[in-house]
Design a protein around this motif. Sequence first.
Motif, short mmCIF file in Angstrom:
data_model
loop_
_atom_site.label_atom_id
_atom_site.label_comp_id
_atom_site.label_asym_id
_atom_site.label_seq_id
_atom_site.Cartn_x
_atom_site.Cartn_y
_atom_site.Cartn_z
N ASN A 274 -18.76 -61.18 -2.31
CA ASN A 274 -17.52 -61.77 -1.82
C ASN A 274 -16.30 -60.99 -2.31
O ASN A 274 -15.32 -61.57 -2.77
CB ASN A 274 -17.43 -63.25 -2.21
CG ASN A 274 -16.50 -64.01 -1.28
OD1 ASN A 274 -16.10 -63.51 -0.23
ND2 ASN A 274 -16.15 -65.21 -1.66
N GLY A 275 -16.40 -59.68 -2.23
CA GLY A 275 -15.29 -58.81 -2.58
C GLY A 275 -15.22 -58.40 -4.04
O GLY A 275 -14.39 -57.57 -4.40
N ASN B 34 -19.22 -61.64 2.72
CA ASN B 34 -18.49 -60.42 2.37
C ASN B 34 -19.18 -59.70 1.21
O ASN B 34 -18.54 -59.31 0.24
CB ASN B 34 -17.03 -60.77 2.02
CG ASN B 34 -16.17 -59.54 1.83
OD1 ASN B 34 -16.42 -58.49 2.41
ND2 ASN B 34 -15.16 -59.66 0.99
N SER B 35 -20.50 -59.56 1.30
CA SER B 35 -21.29 -58.98 0.22
C SER B 35 -22.21 -57.89 0.75
O SER B 35 -22.65 -57.94 1.90
CB SER B 35 -22.13 -60.07 -0.45
OG SER B 35 -21.30 -61.06 -0.99
#
Length: 152
Positions: free
Chosen positions: A60-61, A27-28
């Motif tokens: 990662n968010g 998630n990057s």
Amino acid sequence: MTPIQPCLWFDDNAREAMEYYVSVFPNSRIERIDEYPDESLDEHFTGMSGKVLNGEFTLNGVRFTCLDGGPLFRFNESISFIVWCADQDEIDFYWSKLSHVPESEQCGWCKDRFGVSWQVIPRIMGDLTSTPAQVQAFMQQKKIVIAELENA
């Protein structure tokens, strides 16, 4: 409400660091890169043409900002980023990607190839250090090994 966002000052490898970090964490992504202008415009930009003036990326968010600012400031262990891990496999994965300075390893703390400090910690860390024997075992570890702490 305005979020708080970390900013990382790299000497001259912010782009390389962003590319590496987004390859490690799910998630990057790199959001944007603004480069220093052509150095012929101002003597303050000598040697900085094409370097990162302002970079934004998400790991990662979590949103980060970074820049290439030269060698004036260096990272140190007083600031670190915690990577909460679900299990030993995750600890092993992130440790293999982030630990590049063996002499900096202690108690789940490591330093990556860019000089940034990370803590690679299991989510159940509180349970793993609830007895004096566990704390003593933990203090001897470099990378955290869950089974050793459970058995202490």
